[in-house]
Design an enzyme around this catalytic site. Structure first.
Site, PDB file in Angstrom:
ATOM      1  N   ASN A   1      -1.312   5.353   3.141  1.00  0.00           N
ATOM      2  CA  ASN A   1      -1.474   6.045   1.874  1.00  0.00           C
ATOM      3  C   ASN A   1      -2.688   6.968   1.945  1.00  0.00           C
ATOM      4  O   ASN A   1      -3.772   6.540   2.333  1.00  0.00           O
ATOM      5  CB  ASN A   1      -1.668   4.989   0.759  1.00  0.00           C
ATOM      6  CG  ASN A   1      -1.785   5.609  -0.615  1.00  0.00           C
ATOM      7  OD1 ASN A   1      -1.781   6.828  -0.755  1.00  0.00           O
ATOM      8  ND2 ASN A   1      -1.896   4.764  -1.605  1.00  0.00           N
TER       9      ASN A   1
ATOM     10  N   GLU B   1      -0.332  -6.309   2.938  1.00  0.00           N
ATOM     11  CA  GLU B   1      -0.556  -5.348   4.016  1.00  0.00           C
ATOM     12  C   GLU B   1      -0.260  -5.946   5.384  1.00  0.00           C
ATOM     13  O   GLU B   1      -0.708  -7.047   5.681  1.00  0.00           O
ATOM     14  CB  GLU B   1      -2.033  -4.910   4.004  1.00  0.00           C
ATOM     15  CG  GLU B   1      -2.225  -3.543   3.435  1.00  0.00           C
ATOM     16  CD  GLU B   1      -3.687  -3.109   3.384  1.00  0.00           C
ATOM     17  OE1 GLU B   1      -3.970  -2.170   2.646  1.00  0.00           O
ATOM     18  OE2 GLU B   1      -4.526  -3.721   4.095  1.00  0.00           O
TER      19      GLU B   1
ATOM     20  N   THR C   1      -1.505   2.545  -8.085  1.00  0.00           N
ATOM     21  CA  THR C   1      -2.583   3.270  -8.756  1.00  0.00           C
ATOM     22  C   THR C   1      -2.010   4.365  -9.641  1.00  0.00           C
ATOM     23  O   THR C   1      -2.469   4.569 -10.768  1.00  0.00           O
ATOM     24  CB  THR C   1      -3.543   3.844  -7.709  1.00  0.00           C
ATOM     25  OG1 THR C   1      -3.996   2.758  -6.902  1.00  0.00           O
ATOM     26  CG2 THR C   1      -4.719   4.532  -8.346  1.00  0.00           C
TER      27      THR C   1
ATOM     28  N   GLY D   1      -1.853  -4.108  -2.327  1.00  0.00           N
ATOM     29  CA  GLY D   1      -0.566  -4.750  -2.031  1.00  0.00           C
ATOM     30  C   GLY D   1      -0.622  -5.476  -0.695  1.00  0.00           C
ATOM     31  O   GLY D   1      -1.578  -5.345   0.066  1.00  0.00           O
TER      32      GLY D   1
ATOM     33  N   SER E   1       0.829  -1.204   0.000  1.00  0.00           N
ATOM     34  CA  SER E   1       0.000   0.000   0.000  1.00  0.00           C
ATOM     35  C   SER E   1       0.864   1.255   0.000  1.00  0.00           C
ATOM     36  O   SER E   1       1.781   1.371   0.800  1.00  0.00           O
ATOM     37  CB  SER E   1      -0.899  -0.029   1.230  1.00  0.00           C
ATOM     38  OG  SER E   1      -1.676   1.125   1.238  1.00  0.00           O
ATOM     39  N   GLY E   2       0.583   2.148  -0.930  1.00  0.00           N
ATOM     40  CA  GLY E   2       1.320   3.414  -0.996  1.00  0.00           C
ATOM     41  C   GLY E   2       2.571   3.331  -1.850  1.00  0.00           C
ATOM     42  O   GLY E   2       3.323   4.297  -1.960  1.00  0.00           O
TER      43      GLY E   2
ATOM     44  N   SER F   1      -5.475   5.552  -0.621  1.00  0.00           N
ATOM     45  CA  SER F   1      -5.302   4.095  -0.727  1.00  0.00           C
ATOM     46  C   SER F   1      -6.519   3.444  -1.397  1.00  0.00           C
ATOM     47  O   SER F   1      -7.668   3.753  -1.060  1.00  0.00           O
ATOM     48  CB  SER F   1      -5.112   3.529   0.675  1.00  0.00           C
ATOM     49  OG  SER F   1      -4.905   2.155   0.584  1.00  0.00           O
ATOM     50  N   SER F   2      -6.233   2.609  -2.363  1.00  0.00           N
ATOM     51  CA  SER F   2      -7.337   1.909  -3.038  1.00  0.00           C
ATOM     52  C   SER F   2      -7.860   0.849  -2.077  1.00  0.00           C
ATOM     53  O   SER F   2      -7.108  -0.031  -1.668  1.00  0.00           O
ATOM     54  CB  SER F   2      -6.847   1.221  -4.307  1.00  0.00           C
ATOM     55  OG  SER F   2      -5.989   2.075  -5.021  1.00  0.00           O
TER      56      SER F   2
HETATM   57  N1  LIG Z   1       5.482   8.084  -9.839  1.00  0.00           N
HETATM   58  C1  LIG Z   1       5.141   8.853  -8.804  1.00  0.00           C
HETATM   59  N2  LIG Z   1       5.559  10.124  -8.789  1.00  0.00           N
HETATM   60  C2  LIG Z   1       5.202  10.922  -7.750  1.00  0.00           C
HETATM   61  N3  LIG Z   1       4.468  10.537  -6.715  1.00  0.00           N
HETATM   62  C3  LIG Z   1       4.028   9.271  -6.681  1.00  0.00           C
HETATM   63  C4  LIG Z   1       4.343   8.365  -7.757  1.00  0.00           C
HETATM   64  N4  LIG Z   1       3.777   7.189  -7.455  1.00  0.00           N
HETATM   65  C5  LIG Z   1       3.135   7.346  -6.261  1.00  0.00           C
HETATM   66  N5  LIG Z   1       3.276   8.596  -5.816  1.00  0.00           N
HETATM   67  C6  LIG Z   1       2.733   9.150  -4.545  1.00  0.00           C
HETATM   68  O1  LIG Z   1       2.430   8.100  -3.701  1.00  0.00           O
HETATM   69  C7  LIG Z   1       1.056   8.097  -3.352  1.00  0.00           C
HETATM   70  C8  LIG Z   1       0.532   6.691  -3.246  1.00  0.00           C
HETATM   71  O2  LIG Z   1       0.497   6.091  -4.494  1.00  0.00           O
HETATM   72  P1  LIG Z   1      -0.641   5.105  -4.939  1.00  0.00           P
HETATM   73  O3  LIG Z   1      -1.943   5.596  -4.511  1.00  0.00           O
HETATM   74  O4  LIG Z   1      -0.425   4.819  -6.326  1.00  0.00           O
HETATM   75  O5  LIG Z   1      -0.293   3.849  -4.098  1.00  0.00           O
HETATM   76  P2  LIG Z   1      -0.894   2.401  -4.229  1.00  0.00           P
HETATM   77  O6  LIG Z   1       0.244   1.494  -4.488  1.00  0.00           O
HETATM   78  O7  LIG Z   1      -1.979   2.399  -5.182  1.00  0.00           O
HETATM   79  O8  LIG Z   1      -1.407   2.136  -2.804  1.00  0.00           O
HETATM   80  P3  LIG Z   1      -2.694   1.334  -2.329  1.00  0.00           P
HETATM   81  O9  LIG Z   1      -2.363  -0.093  -2.363  1.00  0.00           O
HETATM   82  O10 LIG Z   1      -2.899   1.849  -0.967  1.00  0.00           O
HETATM   83  O11 LIG Z   1      -3.780   1.734  -3.230  1.00  0.00           O
HETATM   84  C9  LIG Z   1       0.381   8.886  -4.434  1.00  0.00           C
HETATM   85  O12 LIG Z   1      -0.776   9.507  -3.922  1.00  0.00           O
HETATM   86  C10 LIG Z   1       1.455   9.895  -4.794  1.00  0.00           C
HETATM   87  O13 LIG Z   1       1.430  10.967  -3.907  1.00  0.00           O
HETATM   88 MG   LIG Z   2      -3.924   2.204  -5.126  1.00  0.00          MG
END
Ligand SMILES: Nc1ncnc2c1ncn2[C@@H]1O[C@H](COP(=O)(O)OP(=O)(O)OP(=O)(O)O)[C@@H](O)[C@H]1O
Ligand SMILES: [Mg+2]
Length: 1047
Positions: free
Chosen positions: A175, A404, A130, A402, A125-126, A178-179
């Site tokens: 996050n 957790e 996404t 992811g 997560s994070g 977070s999805s």
């Molecule tokens: N390539 C990137 N460039 C800049 N910031 C990023 C990038 N990827 C992620 N982030 C930052 O990290 C945060 C978390 O990313 P994201 O929501 O994609 O995580 P996730 O893997 O989908 O987590 P979850 O499993 O909780 O959904 C985003 O809101 C953003 O602020």
């Molecule tokens: Mg996500």
């Protein structure tokens, strides 16, 4: 080495050089592809490389075609349109690693191989999953072909994200966005590569978040967006206040406000997206009514009555619920405080205790929200669906929760981590296991790579009858008092001794200290996770009392009505438990993924604090491990980057070798062998398996692909040329046939015309002949035309053959008999016309001349034989110029004015001797002059007459009045200009009738009383002599009678 392979190598080198050249010093930090790492088995070396690059903001690194991404937690400016353009259509290794490079390669492989693909984005997560999936989607939105229709699909695909995120994402400790559901999205492409549709599958939404959030976490974004951003009118209509603190469901985690989230602007985005996706206004209203009713429901509180049963004490909430859901307040009230139970085939309402009522209320809130979320996904799918049935290829994007680990992990974490175990299984199957099995099967020498197969954990969770899920379900369903603890006991009973399962009871002394009594621990492939069994049964049951469902079915809200259909199986039959449903949905997902080509993005988070620039070694090392990067790297290093079945490889690249193009006669394997030899592959670059060729380095393949790209154009040109030739030939044949046809028709037409002409000619000729034969008969049918023709013909010919001059008497076309009269008239007319023309055309001088000639004519025409000869000879003023007259003579006669002079021969009156003399006319007399002497002067008054013969001689005899004997007698003269001299004489002397044309002889006076004779006759030649009778004999030749006639 072949020419081709040389150029191939050169090209490889050039690309590598270019690549080096285009990389800045920063780009070259560390290595871009872990496959190139020397110490590829060392976790530390991998970590070092990641850290080095991360410190330079290089967040992407490859392992072959797998992309490792480290969350930078800051904007890097590497997702611009310009960057997208750079990465379009470029081979992997030609540019620094990027998510766009991967997206582009997946897309192009899909297009060239026309097969389906998926990109599995994993990480905790994070870690940025996404974000990665959004970047891929944005890349396709820009790079795919664009039309108005496609743009519409593209916009919907892009806008489905903010909507789904609003309803399915929430702030967690890990996050801020977070999805809280798993998402698999298919993007469908047509054969031209245009994105034509999409489909979304969602997995296990974490509904419990609606009613409860851990400290520091929030419920789903949409609630906060509505309260913060909703328009005044809307809020009033929904009965909401603009204050999150007012709603108990929003403040469980005590952090309704998050600095990184702008609920207000997000609300606007969502509102706009909903209209672009074409949600109807009524649906949007219903949707917000549901969100609001969940908030109202959260504020419903119960108090115990005297009997300890729950009663409702705050009616405004019920009022709003009733209004928004369209259910009578009373019905809701009863539904929230009672449950229906069956008592001896009778249904009775049994009141709840306060706790039960709260539980039922929360269950209802979760159910409404959960079902609405499902409805929303279906609506999105409806909007993204491509209705046409033509063949499509798809790229799937899997962005799923992811792995957790929280301090307290519950049923949700259990499901999420189970899902990750399944995906790891899939990864192992698709890469590690299948790869190794494939090498074995293909008989390729292979250094086997040890990896941990997590199947044992998957089995532990999901195995039928034996797995944790089975035990949980069993416990949920069994009659009697089942609790979370009895479930744990059952687990201990069944799982005892499993290497990946521990509980407080089963653990050894040391481990036991780390476990609570109500915990069980699973040793996941990614690490240990301790789960608290509290709530497992409830969450798995996800029970909603039957009567509350019935209440919902009465709703006037369209979405609620749809979500609680009357066709729902009766509650008497237990619905599938949540875990089982999830298990089956994962089986479905695995099936979907197994049928596609996999690509991987592994996301990592550099630290737990969402901090930019902070690289936590321990945390990253842990992720490197459980993301399976080391195994993947080892397999990549040991293995071959690319493999293809001989048939497919040969089919694609056979144009590159003359022996294999266009068709290879032998087996596909031999063909491939021949092909790669021709391409100059080195022995260590490839291996020939039983059914496939294995190519070690991507660059070998890329070079081949590049060569193919070039060759394809040549082939296309050739095929095009052939096809054009074929087309043109066809055209030519058609044109030739057409030409022949036209020619035939034309000739036919000409022949017919010819025939008609001939028939006509025959008729005309016949008519002509008939006309000719009857030409002398009176006009009749047979000859009118002929005669008309004769007339016309004669007139036409006459027109072209008219005499040129009046004197031309011979030129006149002989007329046909019927034109005799007309011809004569015409001739006359024409002569007159010519005369008139002639007369009109002559000058005064000439006129005078002609008048003189006319005088001559009146005297001699028809009388003197040689007259005609003189007609053509013009008269002149004089034959002797004044200078040629002797000066003496001239002075003597000058005052009389000389009118005309002419040389003559004078014959003596006696003896007829010829003497040359000049005959000069003056105003009053004619003089015969010999040099300086005037031999004789004849006054005009004394001139009696002049005689000439009828013949063609030139003699003239001037008869002179002679009273005096001394006077000389008549003059016998011969003059070459006889007619001129005589005519002039007439004019000068003004005597017109004194010339006599005499036949035979002329008598003349030698002297008064003495006569002489001149005899004229025609003879053979001209002779002048004195005849025996004493007469002057003048013989002259006869002039031709024609001349006579003409004049
Ligand atoms: N390539 C990137 N460039 C800049 N910031 C990023 C990038 N990827 C992620 N982030 C930052 O990290 C945060 C978390 O990313 P994201 O929501 O994609 O995580 P996730 O893997 O989908 O987590 P979850 O499993 O909780 O959904 C985003 O809101 C953003 O602020
Ligand atoms: Mg996500």
């Amino acid at each position: 080495m072949y020419m081709f392979s040389k150029s191939l190598e050169e090209r490889c080198n050039r690309i590598l050089r270019d690549m080096e050249g285009s990389l800045t010093a920063r780009d070259r930090v560390g290595i871009q592809d872990f496959v190139l790492l020397d110490a590829y088995t060392s976790e530390s070396a991998v970590l070092d490389n990641l850290r080095k690059r991360f410190n330079e903001n290089l967040i992407y690194t490859y392992i072959g075609t797998l992309l490792v991404s480290v969350n930078p937690y800051k904007e890097l400016g590497i997702y611009t349109k310009k960057q997208m353009d750079i990465y379009m259509g470029v081979n992997f290794f030609e540019l620094p690693p990027h998510i766009y490079a991967l997206a582009d390669n997946v897309y192009r492989t899909m297009l060239t191989e026309t097969n389906n693909h998926f990109i599995l984005i994993s990480g905790e997560s994070g870690a940025g999953k996404t974000e990665a999936s959004k970047k891929i989607l944005q890349f396709y939105a820009v790079s795919c072909p664009s039309t108005k229709l496609l743009d519409n699909v593209r916009d919907r695909l892009l806008l489905s994200n903010p909507v789904l995120e609003a309803f399915g994402n929430a702030k967690t400790l890990k996050n801020d966005n977070s999805s809280r559901f798993g998402k698999y999205m298919d993007i469908q492409f047509d054969h031209m590569g245009g994105a034509v549709g999409g489909h979304i599958l969602s997995y296990l939404l974490e509904k419990s978040r609606v009613v409860h959030q851990n400290h520091g976490e929030r419920s789903f974004h949409i609630f906060y967006q509505l309260v913060e951003g909703g328009e005044e009118d809307l809020l009033r209509w929904l009965g909401l206040e603009r204050n999150c603190q007012r709603y108990s469901y929003l403040v469980q985690g005590e952090c309704a406000k998050v600095s990184s989230v702008n609920d207000k602007s997000d609300w606007k985005t969502v509102r706009k997206a909903l209209s672009v996706i074409e949600f109807s206004e009524s649906n949007i209203e219903s949707l917000f009514a549901i969100i609001a009713s969940v908030l109202h429901l959260g504020n419903v509180t119960f108090v115990a009555d005297s009997q300890g049963y729950a009663t409702l004490n705050n009616s405004p909430e019920i009022h709003w619920l009733s209004k928004l859901l369209g259910i009578p307040a009373q019905v809701i009230q009863v539904g929230l405080t009672h449950r229906k139970i069956e008592a001896r085939s009778e249904e009775v309402l049994s009141p709840f205790t306060v706790d039960q009522a709260v539980y039922a209320k929360d269950a209802l809130a979760k159910a409404i929200y959960g079902r609405t979320f499902t409805w929303l996904v279906n609506e999105l799918n409806e909007s993204l669906a491509n209705k046409d049935s033509s063949r499509k290829t798809v790229i799937g994007l899997l962005d799923i929760y992811g792995f957790e680990v929280f301090s307290v992990n519950s049923f949700e974490q259990f499901c999420i981590n189970y899902c990750n175990e399944k995906l790891q299984q899939l990864f192992i199957q698709l890469t590690l296991k299948s790869e190794q099995e494939e090498y074995e099967m293909e008989g390729i020498e292979w250094e086997s790579v040890p990896y941990f197969n997590n199947k044992i954990i998957c089995d532990l969770v999901e195995e039928k009858f034996k797995g944790i899920i089975s035990v949980l379900d069993e416990e949920c369903l069994r009659p009697g008092e089942a609790t979370d603890m009895t479930f744990l006991e059952k687990l201990e009973e069944k799982m005892g001794g499993h290497p990946h399962f521990v509980t407080h009871k089963l653990a050894d002394q040391k481990t036991r200290k780390t476990l609570e009594r109500g915990d069980f621990r699973l040793l996941h492939y990614a690490g240990e996770v301790t789960y608290s069994v509290v709530g497992f049964l409830d969450k798995n049951n996800d029970l909603l009392y039957r009567n509350i469902k019935e209440v919902m079915r009465q709703s006037k809200n369209a979405i609620v009505k749809h979500c609680f259909p009357s066709t729902e199986p009766d509650s008497k039959k237990r619905p599938e438990t949540v875990a089982t449903q999830f298990k089956s949905s994962l089986v479905g997902l695995t099936e979907i993924l197994m049928s596609k080509e996999p690509w991987y993005v592994r996301c990592m988070k550099p630290n737990e604090g969402k901090q930019p620039g902070l690289f936590d070694d321990v945390l990253v090392r842990h992720q490197v491990k459980y993301l399976g990067l080391m195994e993947h790297l080892r397999v990549r290093r040991a293995g071959f980057a690319y493999r293809r079945r001989y048939e497919i490889f040969l089919q694609r690249y056979k144009p590159l070798c003359p022996d294999t193009w266009p068709n290879w006669k032998g087996t596909a394997a031999e063909g491939v062998e021949c092909l790669v030899k021709h391409l100059g592959y080195k022995p260590d670059e490839y291996k020939m398996g039983r059914t496939k060729i294995f190519i070690r380095h991507p660059r070998t393949l890329f070079a081949t692909e590049d060569a193919f790209e070039v060759c394809k154009h040549e082939l296309a040109t050739r095929i095009q040329a052939k096809y054009k030739g074929y087309r043109v030939k066809g055209d030519y044949i058609r044109q030739r046939q057409a030409a022949t046809k036209i020619e035939t028709c034309w000739r036919g037409m000409k022949a017919r015309r010819e025939r008609e002409k001939r028939a006509w000619a025959v008729k005309v000729i016949k008519k002509f002949i008939k006309g000719f034969m009857t030409r002398n008969q009176p006009a009749c049918v047979d000859n009118t035309e002929y005669l008309a023709f004769v007339r016309q013909n004669y007139l036409t010919r006459l027109k072209e053959n008219l005499p040129k001059t009046v004197v031309d008497k011979n030129t006149w076309l002989t007329p046909p008999p019927i034109m005799q009269e007309a011809s004569q008239m015409l001739r006359k007319l024409y002569t007159r016309h010519m005369v008139r023309r002639y007369v009109q055309g002559i000058m005064t001088e000439r006129k005078a001349q002609l008048q003189i000639k006319g005088l001559t004519s009146s005297i001699f025409k028809g009388t003197k034989e040689n007259y005609p000869h003189s007609v053509g000879i013009p008269f002149v003023d004089t034959r002797i110029s004044e200078e040629d007259i002797h000066i003496k003579v001239y002075q003597m006669i000058r005052q009389e004015r000389i009118k005309y002079s002419v040389p003559v021969v004078k014959y003596d009156r006696n003896g007829f001797r010829p003497r040359f003399r000049q005959l000069i006319y003056t105003g009053s007399a004619a003089y015969l002059v010999e040099e300086a002497k005037i031999k004789q002067r004849v006054e005009f008054n004394n001139l009696k007459g002049v005689s000439v013969s009828t013949l063609s001689d030139n003699f003239l005899i001037l008869h002179v009045q002679c009273e005096d004997i001394k006077q000389k007698g008549d003059l016998v003269l011969q003059c070459d200009y006889l007619f001129e001299a005589l005519t002039k004489l007439c004019l000068v002397a003004n005597k017109h009738n004194f010339i006599k044309v005499v036949q035979g002889s002329v008598k003349f006076d030698i002297q008064p009383g003495r006569e002489g004779f001149v005899d004229f006759k025609s003879g053979q030649e001209t002779m002048i002599y004195r005849a025996k009778n004493g007469h002057l004999m003048v013989e002259s030749t006869r002039t031709k009678s024609r001349a006579m006639i003409q004049n």
